[in-house]
Scaffold this active site. Structure first.
Site, PDB file in Angstrom:
ATOM      1  N   SER A  90      14.806  12.865  -4.102  1.00 32.79           N
ATOM      2  CA  SER A  90      13.344  12.901  -4.244  1.00 32.79           C
ATOM      3  C   SER A  90      12.926  14.363  -4.130  1.00 32.79           C
ATOM      4  O   SER A  90      12.664  14.865  -3.044  1.00 32.79           O
ATOM      5  CB  SER A  90      12.670  12.053  -3.159  1.00 32.79           C
ATOM      6  OG  SER A  90      12.894  10.690  -3.407  1.00 32.79           O
TER       7      SER A  90
ATOM      8  N   LYS B 132       7.661  10.205  -8.485  1.00 32.93           N
ATOM      9  CA  LYS B 132       8.138   9.763  -7.179  1.00 32.93           C
ATOM     10  C   LYS B 132       7.239  10.325  -6.069  1.00 32.93           C
ATOM     11  O   LYS B 132       6.900   9.612  -5.118  1.00 32.93           O
ATOM     12  CB  LYS B 132       9.586  10.215  -6.947  1.00 32.93           C
ATOM     13  CG  LYS B 132      10.208   9.748  -5.639  1.00 32.93           C
ATOM     14  CD  LYS B 132      10.525   8.272  -5.657  1.00 32.93           C
ATOM     15  CE  LYS B 132      10.792   7.668  -4.284  1.00 32.93           C
ATOM     16  NZ  LYS B 132      12.038   8.128  -3.661  1.00 32.93           N
TER      17      LYS B 132
ATOM     18  N   LYS C 202       7.404  15.446   3.674  1.00 33.33           N
ATOM     19  CA  LYS C 202       7.833  16.358   2.603  1.00 33.33           C
ATOM     20  C   LYS C 202       7.287  15.897   1.255  1.00 33.33           C
ATOM     21  O   LYS C 202       6.737  16.685   0.491  1.00 33.33           O
ATOM     22  CB  LYS C 202       9.365  16.391   2.563  1.00 33.33           C
ATOM     23  CG  LYS C 202       9.965  17.237   1.461  1.00 33.33           C
ATOM     24  CD  LYS C 202      11.378  16.751   1.088  1.00 33.33           C
ATOM     25  CE  LYS C 202      11.302  15.379   0.402  1.00 33.33           C
ATOM     26  NZ  LYS C 202      12.556  14.879  -0.147  1.00 33.33           N
TER      27      LYS C 202
END
Lengths: 290, 290, 290, 290
Positions: free
Chosen positions: D91, D166, D235
């Site tokens: 990701s 994503k 994140k």
């Protein structure tokens, strides 16, 4: 001893700041991309309009440009004189200041980030506040030149610290601008006399630079004079936010403010003063702050 | 001509405010729930500690209580003198002021919402700012009494307007308190000297009552002296937010600020000064603002 | 045993909901302010269009009006039958439900707040979800009537609980509507294929009712069909926010969402569907979500 | 024709994803920094644990690492085979994907950003969703290999588009996580039955992946199983926010959510699951979501 100084970037601020230098130094170079302005400055104030190559041979080189990117591009191709000090008065990016300081060190040149506040009137009266980051020895050496236009002159930390303080200052300006718009619109919607309310708040704990100056001088009188452009305030709030994000700090109010100012900037008419950000809020509330 | 005045509620503010009245009026009644305080006041300042029933027979009745609810409860059972004026210095709820004004009108009594700012030092020196809502004739009649402790005294609108201005003032205080915490923490995380930065910002457009007073006197020195309790600031931000919601105004920054101050209040230790709201932010950032 | 039922308020939802009642009950009264609609309903579905006084003599009285205020006004002058149950399908205010329940109890009538979800298609197919607050015995008694149009029927708590769940549901709808607008605009600005991205997100953890239904059926195809008006969504977010404020909960995301939806509502054209709230965001970003 | 495939990074996801490859391909290399895991994988699934140099000679190279930085560092020193395709299931950061795609092009290697969703259960059952950015021809060539573990496999745009989708998906997850916490806490404070309320909302317009899965499986039962770490969600929200900032989009809800998740992460205990972000909110409200 400073023998020569130069001023690069004769915009609304720089033109007035450079005007004070001949009072203190014999050799004062000026340069501007539109060179006519430099020539006009030399005639008006007794400075020397020279080409860029010569200007940067001064002991102290001031720059005052729209953005750090402009300063980087300008410096990129230049050969500088070892021992000179570059004092950048742009409202710039702290990270850029760190990199420029590293880069100029290789030519034995010091770089100070030295943004100013006080607007054109402060530039004219040599009463600017100057917040400076970088090497302290260089700061002390450049101080006599900076004093030509600055009144409160502070060394606030290492490279980038000056830009950081300026960005946070302007972010706080933005926070107050927007929240005063919300607050005073609320008061107006309840039939409160805004002028009397403003007097009370200016004597109370909720006062700010915005209530003391901006509201009466720019907004309530619907003048919105263009002295500090809205895109520049939007840029500065972005710089402040990036500072917080670099160190992974949550900053909910600063983030939301930056979003609102960015929205105001995206939807503003051309050549909008920063104070015109409140017009976005007025388009929502259908209430004019006056 | 004002023959007699009364002061109800001798807290940190009221005790000092009432102390000035005997300099200007012969008959000054004082009353306090904890009656010992009233007796002490009479000894100290030559006022008359009387029961509530008698106190409210004065021409001008001042009250200074924690909340509007307290004032409503107090007034509920009282018989007042036709022609008298009730001047409520509580930091109260505008809607409550409107209702009390309506209600007292039936007894031919005027009600003015007259919150003050300037803290205990201003109360002591009779330099308070007083922002007043309500009938203008009553305002003019009560003015000589208000001048005993007020310096800047403004009629800002109809009933509720005084409370509204106070609530917005305190909301702006809250906005600045929180955003200064975010901004100065960001600067500290980047190694900036906070004291020098503060000097610069106080000379610049981002300044506010918080940067000029609160930051240095309460936060940077870690004193957080309890002079204005955090629950009261939380209450005031709620009042300001309700004002906006009453007129269906979106107020994103005020709303978020109110949420943050409310969170600070929920998580604060007992007897926290308003300035201690920044401790919530410090618990997130793990950086102390000092 | 339920002998008679009534349905008051034959709007887009109520008209279709009431249509199922004659399948289960012999006596079905209908009433509507614009009485032509009630007559039309009686012709179409075999209900009885009667005056309000008679309608409220039914064992079970349903209401489905725009706001709780409308229900309060309607009920204010009515004499009800002891032992009957009022089932209010309005998307209403929890506090109002509590007060109406108290008030009707004096007439020995039970009041259930019973808002529905599932839109006109769910009303048509008798597949509505009904979330019910109030006395549990009354709930069980009314259940057979509610089953005429409801599929998932839940007793969620005491009076007001049904309205509370509906308000929070609609607030979450609003949160998703706005954040999906921000997220998909960001994707579009980076050249991402929105239709393919939507398929991926609908198979992933970020999916929601908005990504599954609203985005493709109302926004991407630019249809914005008016089935649930934006002012009603704005109202519902306000109800949800008030619920949080009543219990002094900080709710930063819900508050900001309410502010944004309120702004969208203030700046929308007339007769805007709730999904058209994204047009405010499009006016900022200058990017169409399509 | 794909002759050989490799899988680099045998974490909780990668280990399970790589397990499906031997069903479709004769030569399957695996590599992991902790090489014991690779050896274990080869024993368990018949793959070949080889050194990194050999692994990257496969026709299709999959990687699944914590961050884009890890992928960049890994690739930095490698010599790759012309004509091979690197499929990165991390990701990751869109900007990094663009740079890696440019960089690998010089070695005639294609780089696809191909993050997955569906958690470990989806990896185990080969039912993952794969959102892919990059060259379309390379996408079609790699598709047979991706189908070994993916069910819904979409080409969503140029390099970086997969990572962008994503990131936005996970941001929407974060938005729902936090707003559901606010909403359900509000309901609980009003005495609503959360389980019944959840059933209603899951049948209504406010539903989301969080209400359908996260709330009951992780929060209401107080299990908070560590399957997707909170720092990774923090994140990802940062990546999504940077995407918006890159194109100068205001995103008030996404920004505030990122601030809140960041705060949750800063104040969380070690090894917290993403769902444990709600514990920060619980520390404010003093109400447990259960």
């Amino acid at each position: 001893m400073i023998q020569s100084v130069a001023f690069i970037g004769l915009g609304a601020m720089g033109y007035r700041m450079a005007a004070h230098l001949p009072k203190h130094f014999d050799t004062v170079y000026v340069w501007n991309r539109n060179f006519e302005k430099a020539k006009q400055h030399s005639i008006e104030y007794g400075t020397q309009a020279v080409d860029l190559k010569q200007a940067v041979q001064a002991d102290i080189i001031f720059s005052c440009l729209p953005t750090s990117k402009d300063v980087e591009n300008l410096i990129a191709g230049l050969e500088l004189k070892a021992g000179s000090i570059w004092v950048d008065c742009t409202s710039g990016v702290p990270e850029s200041a760190k990199q420029l300081a590293e880069q100029l060190k290789l030519q034995l040149v010091s770089f100070l980030d030295a943004p100013v506040s006080g607007q054109t009137i402060g530039a004219e009266n040599a009463t600017l506040t100057v917040m400076i980051g970088g090497d302290e020895t260089a700061f002390n050496q450049a101080l006599p030149a900076i004093q030509a236009f600055g009144k409160l002159i502070k060394h606030v930390g290492a490279s980038g610290a000056g830009f950081a303080v300026k960005a946070v200052n302007n972010m706080l300006l933005a926070v107050n601008l927007w929240s005063v718009a919300e607050g005073f619109t609320t008061l107006k919607a309840h039939g409160v006399d805004l002028t009397e309310a403003l007097d009370c708040i200016n004597a109370s704990s909720g006062k700010s630079g915005v209530t003391e100056n901006v509201l009466s001088q720019r907004i309530l009188n619907r003048s919105f004079p263009l002295t500090f452009a809205l895109p520049l305030l939007a840029k500065d709030t972005g710089i402040a936010l990036n500072l917080a994000q670099d160190v992974k700090l949550p900053t909910p109010i600063l983030s939301l403010t930056q979003n609102l100012i960015q929205t105001a900037n995206l939807t503003a008419e051309a050549d909008a003063d920063f104070s015109a950000a409140v017009k976005l809020y007025e388009s929502w509330s259908k209430i004019t702050i006056s």
